[in-house]
Motif scaffolding. Structure first.
Motif, PDB file in Angstrom:
ATOM      1  N   THR A   1       0.949  -1.018  -0.059  1.00 41.18           N
ATOM      2  CA  THR A   1      -0.079   0.059   0.075  1.00 41.18           C
ATOM      3  C   THR A   1       1.011   1.104  -0.054  1.00 41.18           C
ATOM      4  O   THR A   1       1.983   1.214   0.233  1.00 41.18           O
ATOM      5  CB  THR A   1      -0.915   0.115   1.136  1.00 41.18           C
ATOM      6  OG1 THR A   1      -0.062   0.117   2.317  1.00 41.18           O
ATOM      7  CG2 THR A   1      -1.911  -1.191   1.297  1.00 41.18           C
ATOM      8  N   TYR A   2       0.016   2.298  -0.262  1.00 39.55           N
ATOM      9  CA  TYR A   2       1.009   3.715  -0.493  1.00 39.55           C
ATOM     10  C   TYR A   2       1.781   3.964   1.084  1.00 39.55           C
ATOM     11  O   TYR A   2       2.683   4.389   0.882  1.00 39.55           O
ATOM     12  CB  TYR A   2      -0.035   4.741  -0.470  1.00 39.55           C
ATOM     13  CG  TYR A   2       0.398   6.112  -0.575  1.00 39.55           C
ATOM     14  CD1 TYR A   2       1.422   6.510  -1.864  1.00 39.55           C
ATOM     15  CD2 TYR A   2       0.643   6.999   0.490  1.00 39.55           C
ATOM     16  CE1 TYR A   2       1.920   7.862  -1.886  1.00 39.55           C
ATOM     17  CE2 TYR A   2       1.258   8.348   0.349  1.00 39.55           C
ATOM     18  CZ  TYR A   2       1.664   8.587  -0.805  1.00 39.55           C
ATOM     19  OH  TYR A   2       2.431   9.791  -0.974  1.00 39.55           O
ATOM     20  N   TYR A   3       1.296   3.436   1.947  1.00 42.28           N
ATOM     21  CA  TYR A   3       1.984   3.815   3.310  1.00 42.28           C
ATOM     22  C   TYR A   3       3.198   2.649   3.747  1.00 42.28           C
ATOM     23  O   TYR A   3       3.813   2.849   4.618  1.00 42.28           O
ATOM     24  CB  TYR A   3       0.960   3.970   4.733  1.00 42.28           C
ATOM     25  CG  TYR A   3       0.057   4.962   4.266  1.00 42.28           C
ATOM     26  CD1 TYR A   3       0.513   6.261   4.525  1.00 42.28           C
ATOM     27  CD2 TYR A   3      -1.141   4.611   3.870  1.00 42.28           C
ATOM     28  CE1 TYR A   3      -0.416   7.310   4.253  1.00 42.28           C
ATOM     29  CE2 TYR A   3      -2.084   5.783   3.594  1.00 42.28           C
ATOM     30  CZ  TYR A   3      -1.581   6.938   3.743  1.00 42.28           C
ATOM     31  OH  TYR A   3      -2.422   8.100   3.574  1.00 42.28           O
ATOM     32  N   ASP A   4       3.243   1.750   2.866  1.00 44.60           N
ATOM     33  CA  ASP A   4       4.456   0.644   2.818  1.00 44.60           C
ATOM     34  C   ASP A   4       5.651   1.461   2.666  1.00 44.60           C
ATOM     35  O   ASP A   4       5.800   2.228   1.627  1.00 44.60           O
ATOM     36  CB  ASP A   4       4.292  -0.499   2.295  1.00 44.60           C
ATOM     37  CG  ASP A   4       3.149  -1.470   2.825  1.00 44.60           C
ATOM     38  OD1 ASP A   4       3.292  -1.705   3.786  1.00 44.60           O
ATOM     39  OD2 ASP A   4       2.367  -1.770   1.938  1.00 44.60           O
ATOM     40  N   SER A   5       6.908   1.055   3.794  1.00 46.02           N
ATOM     41  CA  SER A   5       7.992   1.820   3.377  1.00 46.02           C
ATOM     42  C   SER A   5       8.882   1.474   1.893  1.00 46.02           C
ATOM     43  O   SER A   5       9.746   2.070   1.535  1.00 46.02           O
ATOM     44  CB  SER A   5       9.075   1.694   4.647  1.00 46.02           C
ATOM     45  OG  SER A   5       9.282   0.155   4.509  1.00 46.02           O
TER      46      SER A   5
ATOM     47  N   TYR B   1       7.181   0.728  -0.744  1.00 43.44           N
ATOM     48  CA  TYR B   1       6.192   1.134  -1.934  1.00 43.44           C
ATOM     49  C   TYR B   1       6.894   1.799  -2.847  1.00 43.44           C
ATOM     50  O   TYR B   1       6.615   1.089  -4.038  1.00 43.44           O
ATOM     51  CB  TYR B   1       4.995   1.983  -1.409  1.00 43.44           C
ATOM     52  CG  TYR B   1       4.010   2.440  -2.148  1.00 43.44           C
ATOM     53  CD1 TYR B   1       3.161   1.310  -2.504  1.00 43.44           C
ATOM     54  CD2 TYR B   1       3.927   3.642  -2.923  1.00 43.44           C
ATOM     55  CE1 TYR B   1       2.137   1.697  -3.762  1.00 43.44           C
ATOM     56  CE2 TYR B   1       3.035   4.004  -3.958  1.00 43.44           C
ATOM     57  CZ  TYR B   1       1.963   2.807  -4.203  1.00 43.44           C
ATOM     58  OH  TYR B   1       1.129   3.579  -4.913  1.00 43.44           O
TER      59      TYR B   1
END
Length: 189
Positions: free
Chosen positions: A43-47, A49
């Motif tokens: 997801t967008y918030y995964d480091s 990404y």
């Protein structure tokens, strides 16, 4: 057993250049498949990404260069002949599978470029250089190219699995030299 000492192929043995190219392509391709699968769940918030796609694209470009050299090298070298004991249908299946793997690799690479270039974006390769992106070639380019990329990657993984199983069969059942040949091990005569 001894290790081969020539860089070019002979009619009975792959040379070091072909062996190195083989492993420089197969191992990263398998890694890219699993990285691509992993990326789909980010997801967008995964480091990871933004970093994962950059790694995926850069390694893909390196594979493209290696594959272009591989085709050139293959055209300029003889190919080791299959064992005389192999049935003709097995040799034909082997040739078709190898051609299929080459075709799927190039389809995957081209589709990957189309994904990366969608919207006219450039492709940054490990901060070494950037390949400028052309404008989109067709509508929904990223989506359509993404579908082709994913399906061709699945098909390639299936062929790679069959290829590996065939190599193991040659080694353990047929007891011939095919697997050792690609590992650079030369059987003593």
């Amino acid at each position: 057993m001894s290790f081969i000492n020539h860089y070019k192929n002979t009619k009975t043995q792959f040379g070091w250049v072909s062996i190195i190219i083989h492993w420089l392509v197969v191992l990263p391709i398998i890694g890219l498949y699993f990285l691509g699968d992993y990326m789909m769940g980010l997801t967008y918030y995964d480091s990871f990404y933004t970093l994962a796609p950059k790694i995926h694209e850069a390694v893909g470009i390196l594979i493209l260069f290696i594959m272009l050299f591989r085709v050139f090298w293959k055209m300029k070298n003889v190919s080791p002949q299959p064992p005389a004991s192999s049935p003709k249908i097995v040799n034909l299946a082997s040739k078709v599978a190898h051609l299929g793997m080459y075709a799927f690799i190039f389809v995957i690479l081209i589709a990957g470029l189309l994904i990366s270039f969608a919207g006219g974006q450039g492709l940054e390769i490990f901060d070494w250089f950037t390949i400028p992106g052309p404008s989109e070639f067709f509508e929904n380019q990223a989506t359509l190219a993404g579908d082709v990329h994913r399906l061709a990657a699945l098909a390639l993984m299936g062929l790679i699995a069959l290829h590996a199983l065939a190599a193991l069969k040659h080694h353990f059942v047929d007891k011939d030299n095919i697997l050792n040949n690609m590992l650079g091990i030369k059987e003593k005569q």
